[in-house]
Design a protein around this motif. Structure first.
Motif, mmCIF file in Angstrom:
data_model
loop_
_atom_site.group_PDB
_atom_site.id
_atom_site.type_symbol
_atom_site.label_atom_id
_atom_site.label_comp_id
_atom_site.label_asym_id
_atom_site.label_seq_id
_atom_site.Cartn_x
_atom_site.Cartn_y
_atom_site.Cartn_z
ATOM 1 N N UNK A 280 0.808 -1.220 0.000
ATOM 2 C CA UNK A 280 0.000 0.000 0.000
ATOM 3 C C UNK A 280 0.837 1.264 0.000
ATOM 4 N N UNK A 281 2.135 1.158 0.275
ATOM 5 C CA UNK A 281 2.952 2.365 0.360
ATOM 6 C C UNK A 281 4.003 2.433 -0.740
ATOM 7 N N UNK A 282 3.923 1.509 -1.693
ATOM 8 C CA UNK A 282 4.915 1.485 -2.770
ATOM 9 C C UNK A 282 4.926 2.807 -3.526
ATOM 10 N N UNK A 283 3.720 3.311 -3.832
ATOM 11 C CA UNK A 283 3.625 4.561 -4.591
ATOM 12 C C UNK A 283 4.329 5.684 -3.836
ATOM 13 N N UNK B 240 8.206 4.840 -4.106
ATOM 14 C CA UNK B 240 8.804 4.756 -5.435
ATOM 15 C C UNK B 240 8.384 5.940 -6.302
ATOM 16 N N UNK B 241 7.181 6.488 -5.991
ATOM 17 C CA UNK B 241 6.604 7.559 -6.800
ATOM 18 C C UNK B 241 7.567 8.684 -7.158
ATOM 19 N N UNK B 242 8.190 9.325 -6.171
ATOM 20 C CA UNK B 242 9.072 10.458 -6.477
ATOM 21 C C UNK B 242 10.200 10.081 -7.428
ATOM 22 N N UNK C 125 10.888 11.470 -11.168
ATOM 23 C CA UNK C 125 12.192 12.018 -11.527
ATOM 24 C C UNK C 125 12.698 11.374 -12.814
ATOM 25 N N UNK C 126 12.539 10.048 -12.897
ATOM 26 C CA UNK C 126 12.991 9.297 -14.059
ATOM 27 C C UNK C 126 12.231 9.735 -15.305
ATOM 28 N N UNK C 127 10.899 9.851 -15.159
ATOM 29 C CA UNK C 127 10.074 10.276 -16.300
ATOM 30 C C UNK C 127 10.497 11.672 -16.741
#
Lengths: 150, 174
Positions: free
Chosen positions: A95-98, A101-103, A107-109
């Motif tokens: 439930x906390x992956x986003x 990993x989100x930031x 950044x990668x995108x």
């Protein structure tokens, strides 16, 4: 005398043991309660908050330390009652992956879009050949500039 | 054309997230206790302090645990619904009198009615901590095996009672 020392502070503070009595203990209580969220006033930690529940939870932390519980045990106890939400440092799980990993994904995108854009721009900038029309327009503009100078 | 479409798309996505966020209640923290055995307690009764009640004593029936206090204003809001619930005799409601004074609690119940099948006293709020209570009133649905099946934070409304709690109670009772 010791009885007096124990009972006197309660006249002034409702939260019992004074810092002087066991500074090591208080330091641990403070450190732990900085990691734990006050659920009543959600943007404060237990150590910041003056809510009644925060006081109760600090008391609970203090008593658990006195009982010889480890930090991990105390954290686990709080999570069992209140959920991961009580931790300011939530564990990595489905439930906390986003959250974790989100930031980095953003950044990668962003980096990918930027490099695509720069590559495209370099191609435009490094391609100096002009079409016949463009050449004609450039000549006209230069001539115009010369005329207005005179 | 796409040059203008991308910012618009990003904008729409952000608006979508924010819009959804508006309807979320940050106070409703999902309880980790759902599906877990209700924490054990051994607490004195409000009306008879010498009589200790344990969570285990209540096993074998579906029951509601309602955390309340005389100092809690929102408790008054839900109180009539609890009184009504008990009158309809659908499910026993046990009260956890949270961080209250005995005399104040008794007076409050005298004035507003006592819907509870039994009331235990959690004067220090310790059992409250075990149950993850952080905003009184709170209501738990506990099944025959003593497992917490549902938790509501804040005052009960007829909607929550009729649409969520009572259907669940009926299902658990069969």
């Amino acid at each position: 005398m010791s009885l007096l020392a124990l009972s006197a502070p309660s006249l002034f503070a409702e939260e019992a043991p004074p810092v002087a009595e066991n500074p090591e203990l208080e330091k641990r209580v403070m450190r732990l309660s900085e990691e734990l969220r006050c659920l009543v006033c959600q943007n404060q930690s237990l150590s910041d908050s003056n809510a009644v529940l925060a006081k109760d939870l600090r008391k609970q932390v203090r008593e658990m330390i006195q009982d010889g519980k480890t930090d991990a045990q105390i954290r686990a106890y709080m999570v069992a009652s209140y959920g991961d939400f009580i931790l300011y440092d939530p564990p990595l799980q489905a439930t906390t992956v986003v959250l974790w990993v989100g930031p980095f994904a953003l950044l990668l995108i962003g980096a990918m879009l930027l490099s695509m854009y720069l590559k495209q721009r370099r191609r435009i900038v490094t391609d100096p050949t002009l079409s016949e029309d463009e050449r004609e327009r450039a000549r006209a503009l230069l001539a115009e500039a010369r005329n207005s100078d005179q | 054309m796409t040059r203008h479409l991308i910012p618009l798309l990003v904008f729409v996505v952000i608006v979508g997230f924010l819009w959804a966020g508006l309807s979320l209640n940050p106070r409703e923290v999902p309880s980790p206790l759902i599906g877990k055995p209700a924490p054990e307690f051994a607490l004195p009764q409000l009306r008879d302090g010498g009589n200790i009640v344990r969570a285990a004593d209540l096993r074998g029936q579906v029951w509601l645990l309602n955390v309340f206090a005389s100092w809690c204003t929102p408790c008054l809001e839900e109180h009539p619904y609890l009184v009504d619930l008990t009158r309809r005799n659908l499910v026993p409601v046990y009260g956890l009198n949270y961080k209250d004074q005995r005399s104040a609690a008794l007076e409050w119940l005298g004035r507003h009615g006592d819907p509870y099948a039994g009331i235990v006293v959690d004067a220090e709020g310790r059992t409250g901590i075990e149950y993850g209570v952080y905003g009184v009133p709170e209501t738990f649905v506990i099944d025959k095996l003593g497992v917490i099946r549902f938790k509501h934070i804040g005052p009960l409304t007829p909607h929550i009672l009729n649409e969520e709690i009572l259907p669940l109670v009926r299902k658990l009772q069969t």
